[in-house]
Structures are given as C-alpha cells and as structure tokens.
Write an enzyme that holds these catalytic residues in place. Sequence first.
Site, PDB file in Angstrom:
ATOM      1  N   ILE A 170      -5.062  11.553   9.471  1.00  0.00           N
ATOM      2  CA  ILE A 170      -3.731  12.079   9.130  1.00  0.00           C
ATOM      3  C   ILE A 170      -3.875  13.184   8.078  1.00  0.00           C
ATOM      4  O   ILE A 170      -4.545  13.004   7.060  1.00  0.00           O
ATOM      5  CB  ILE A 170      -2.820  10.957   8.571  1.00  0.00           C
ATOM      6  CG1 ILE A 170      -2.770   9.761   9.540  1.00  0.00           C
ATOM      7  CG2 ILE A 170      -1.418  11.498   8.288  1.00  0.00           C
ATOM      8  CD1 ILE A 170      -2.065   9.997  10.845  1.00  0.00           C
ATOM      9  N   GLN A 207      -1.948   7.370   1.084  1.00  0.00           N
ATOM     10  CA  GLN A 207      -1.673   8.665   1.720  1.00  0.00           C
ATOM     11  C   GLN A 207      -0.426   8.600   2.609  1.00  0.00           C
ATOM     12  O   GLN A 207       0.454   9.453   2.511  1.00  0.00           O
ATOM     13  CB  GLN A 207      -2.881   9.102   2.562  1.00  0.00           C
ATOM     14  CG  GLN A 207      -2.714  10.500   3.136  1.00  0.00           C
ATOM     15  CD  GLN A 207      -3.636  10.793   4.310  1.00  0.00           C
ATOM     16  OE1 GLN A 207      -4.265   9.888   4.871  1.00  0.00           O
ATOM     17  NE2 GLN A 207      -3.719  12.056   4.680  1.00  0.00           N
ATOM     18  N   ASP A 217       2.442  -1.659  -4.463  1.00  0.00           N
ATOM     19  CA  ASP A 217       1.040  -1.216  -4.399  1.00  0.00           C
ATOM     20  C   ASP A 217       0.287  -1.868  -5.544  1.00  0.00           C
ATOM     21  O   ASP A 217       0.895  -2.261  -6.549  1.00  0.00           O
ATOM     22  CB  ASP A 217       0.957   0.315  -4.509  1.00  0.00           C
ATOM     23  CG  ASP A 217      -0.362   0.856  -3.977  1.00  0.00           C
ATOM     24  OD1 ASP A 217      -0.346   1.465  -2.897  1.00  0.00           O
ATOM     25  OD2 ASP A 217      -1.415   0.668  -4.625  1.00  0.00           O
ATOM     26  N   ILE A 218      -1.017  -1.963  -5.393  1.00  0.00           N
ATOM     27  CA  ILE A 218      -1.831  -2.534  -6.461  1.00  0.00           C
ATOM     28  C   ILE A 218      -1.982  -1.544  -7.621  1.00  0.00           C
ATOM     29  O   ILE A 218      -2.249  -1.927  -8.758  1.00  0.00           O
ATOM     30  CB  ILE A 218      -3.210  -2.993  -5.910  1.00  0.00           C
ATOM     31  CG1 ILE A 218      -3.910  -3.929  -6.874  1.00  0.00           C
ATOM     32  CG2 ILE A 218      -4.087  -1.801  -5.529  1.00  0.00           C
ATOM     33  CD1 ILE A 218      -5.037  -4.722  -6.250  1.00  0.00           C
ATOM     34  N   ASP A 265      -0.507  -7.149  -5.432  1.00  0.00           N
ATOM     35  CA  ASP A 265      -1.796  -7.291  -4.763  1.00  0.00           C
ATOM     36  C   ASP A 265      -1.548  -8.095  -3.486  1.00  0.00           C
ATOM     37  O   ASP A 265      -1.047  -9.220  -3.551  1.00  0.00           O
ATOM     38  CB  ASP A 265      -2.743  -8.049  -5.715  1.00  0.00           C
ATOM     39  CG  ASP A 265      -4.113  -8.275  -5.119  1.00  0.00           C
ATOM     40  OD1 ASP A 265      -4.304  -7.980  -3.914  1.00  0.00           O
ATOM     41  OD2 ASP A 265      -4.998  -8.751  -5.856  1.00  0.00           O
ATOM     42  N   TYR A 278     -14.274  -1.539   8.616  1.00  0.00           N
ATOM     43  CA  TYR A 278     -12.862  -1.133   8.748  1.00  0.00           C
ATOM     44  C   TYR A 278     -12.420  -1.253  10.209  1.00  0.00           C
ATOM     45  O   TYR A 278     -11.379  -1.844  10.511  1.00  0.00           O
ATOM     46  CB  TYR A 278     -12.733   0.303   8.241  1.00  0.00           C
ATOM     47  CG  TYR A 278     -11.391   0.959   8.431  1.00  0.00           C
ATOM     48  CD1 TYR A 278     -10.279   0.535   7.733  1.00  0.00           C
ATOM     49  CD2 TYR A 278     -11.253   2.042   9.305  1.00  0.00           C
ATOM     50  CE1 TYR A 278      -9.055   1.172   7.890  1.00  0.00           C
ATOM     51  CE2 TYR A 278     -10.044   2.683   9.464  1.00  0.00           C
ATOM     52  CZ  TYR A 278      -8.938   2.246   8.766  1.00  0.00           C
ATOM     53  OH  TYR A 278      -7.739   2.887   8.926  1.00  0.00           O
ATOM     54  N   LYS A 318      -9.726  -3.698  12.005  1.00  0.00           N
ATOM     55  CA  LYS A 318      -8.563  -3.200  12.744  1.00  0.00           C
ATOM     56  C   LYS A 318      -8.492  -3.811  14.144  1.00  0.00           C
ATOM     57  O   LYS A 318      -7.405  -4.135  14.624  1.00  0.00           O
ATOM     58  CB  LYS A 318      -8.584  -1.662  12.827  1.00  0.00           C
ATOM     59  CG  LYS A 318      -8.292  -0.973  11.491  1.00  0.00           C
ATOM     60  CD  LYS A 318      -6.899  -1.309  10.955  1.00  0.00           C
ATOM     61  CE  LYS A 318      -6.582  -0.618   9.649  1.00  0.00           C
ATOM     62  NZ  LYS A 318      -5.336  -1.070   9.022  1.00  0.00           N
ATOM     63  N   GLY A 361       0.823  -1.220   0.000  1.00  0.00           N
ATOM     64  CA  GLY A 361       0.000   0.000   0.000  1.00  0.00           C
ATOM     65  C   GLY A 361       0.847   1.256   0.000  1.00  0.00           C
ATOM     66  O   GLY A 361       0.447   2.293   0.534  1.00  0.00           O
TER      67      GLY A 361
HETATM   68  N1  SER Z   1      -8.446   8.102   8.453  1.00  0.00           N
HETATM   69  C1  SER Z   1      -9.124   6.851   8.609  1.00  0.00           C
HETATM   70  C2  SER Z   1     -10.496   6.897   8.053  1.00  0.00           C
HETATM   71  O1  SER Z   1     -11.078   7.955   8.099  1.00  0.00           O
HETATM   72  C3  SER Z   1      -9.198   6.489  10.063  1.00  0.00           C
HETATM   73  O2  SER Z   1      -8.207   5.588  10.333  1.00  0.00           O
HETATM   74  O3  SER Z   1     -10.989   5.901   7.639  1.00  0.00           O
END
Ligand code: SER
Length: 315
Positions: free
Chosen positions: A170, A14, A36-37, A51, A140, A144, A10
């Site tokens: 971020i 970002q 990266d893909i 991948d 997601y 995690k 990846g």
């Molecule tokens: N920046 C991420 C998101 O918004 C949070 O880990 O999915």
Amino acid sequence: MNTERILLTGAGGQIGTVLTRALREKHGSDQVLPTDIRLPEEPEGAFENMDVLDQQQLQSTAGRFKPTQIYHLAAILSAKGEKNPRRAWDINMQGLFNVLDLAREWEAKVFFPSSIAVFGRYSPKQQTPQHTVLQPETVYGISKVAGESWCQYYFEKYGLDVRALRYPGIIGYQSMPGGGTTDYAVEIFHQAVAGKSYVCFLRADTRLPMLYMPDAIRATLELMAAPAEQITVRTGYNLAGMSFTPAEVAREIQRHLPGFEVQYRPDFRQSIADSWTQSIDDSQARADWGWKPEYDLSSMTQDMLRHLRERVTIG
Ligand code: SER
C-alpha cells in the site's frame, strides 16, 4: 440514523491512520474508537492505548464502547516478523483470536487485513488466482494464511461476519509503513521530494503488486458495506491495483523530478519479495462486490508527489 460503533486495533499504523479518518468521516467521529499500542503523535479525537494481547483490556474497552464492527489492523509485518518469528506469530495469531472471540461476544462484524504474503514460490506468479497454492515463506505470510482460515472457520461455525482483503503493497502520503517488504515504494517518494537520492533494498527488476491508499480505503469500506449474501470468499479477497518494479516507479518519479537518483542494495527482504507473486487476479472481488481500482502507476505518482510537495511547502 447511523448506529455503527467501530473499534480499530493498530489504528496508528500505515493503513489504520487513514482508515480511522475515513471511518470518522463516514460514521461520525464519536462512533469510531481507534486503539494502538503506541500513542499517536498528533491525537485526532478519542483514542485508547491498547495491546491486542491484553484480552482483559480488550474486553473492558469493548464493554464501554459496545462495538458493532471491529477492524483488526494490529500485526507485525513481513520483514520485521523475520527478526523474531515466534513473537510475530504470537502477536498476529493471539491478537486475532482475541478479536474474533470479542466479536463473537458482541456479534460485531470484523475486518481482517490479509496480504499478498499468503502466496509462496508454488503460487502462479502472474495473475495469481483467488484459489491457488499458498505455502507462504515468511512467518507473517504463515500467520495470514492461518488467520484467513480461522476467519472462515468463525464464519462457518459461529456465523461471525468476518471479511478480509489480501492487500498488496500500500502506497500513501499520509502515513509511513513499518517493517514491510513493500515499504520501499513509500520511502522512495519521501526521499525524492526531499531532494535526496534513494538506496533501494530490493533489486531494480522486482515486480510486486501495489495499491494506492485511496483505492485501498475505498476497497475496505466497500467490502464492509456489501450485503452479506454477496460475500462468497470468507478467507481473503484477492485485490489488485497496479504492479511495478523499483526501476519503473523511479522512472515515473524522474518524469517529474529529473535529477532523482536511485541505487540498489538488495538485503534480506529480496528473498521475501521473490517469494511473492507479481500480479493478482481480483476478478472475484470485482464480481462479488463491484471492486474496481482507480489509480495506475502514473496517476498514483502524480498524486503522491503533489501531496508530499504541498507538505514540504507548508511544513
Ligand atoms: N506490505 C506488506 C509487507 O510488505 C505486505 O502485506 O509486509
């Protein structure tokens, strides 16, 4: 002599874009292999199209490169994940298993990016502690929490040196986020510098934890460089920088660009943001490996605008 051989998945995302450069600066360009893909728009040195679901490809790449560290950044983020939950689960979990198993084979140290998305409605909203109720509400976030637990499992059972950070949103000028709920905090700067107004997909008063890219990169490098005996958390370290709302960052931008305007049109991402916490207690990271953020809302805004304006002038 620096003998680290660092593989990234990846790497076009970002964080990966900026982390690849930082790792190359630290360890030497040839010691770092970004994958990266997607193919990079502007290639900077060696790169492999990969991948993370293709275990054979991972194995043959590792066979050639012989990694001592793997930064596994490939994942589907919070907002995009909700569009196709099963696909997001498969990519996030199978990708992680492929990387953890590969790391076992190569006895490589692993970095896993966790997230504030591990928290949910039953987590304390303010100064959320390191060890607390999680119960995430996005696929997601579920991936995690499960991913963090598997990282800990591989550490406990197989002695794999896996380290993880729960990144807040971020913000950086070097790259764009994709598919997240905190993406607005990057987009808003780009619109402001382009002289346009911004339509924000979160409510004006939505407070979320955020971190400026230079702090995020430094945290990652410091965590990975810390002596193993100092690492007491093998799930994911809480990590904090600043917390702000869209209205607050808009006001801060307006101090530099008085004509900048923001409208608010919350969409499905609002309920994701509402399920997350507002500020984070990162005292464990501070105590264990000396974490300390440098940027607050005002210094981050100033630095973002300066870099983005330079780009507009040069571009
Ligand atoms: N920046 C991420 C998101 O918004 C949070 O880990 O999915």
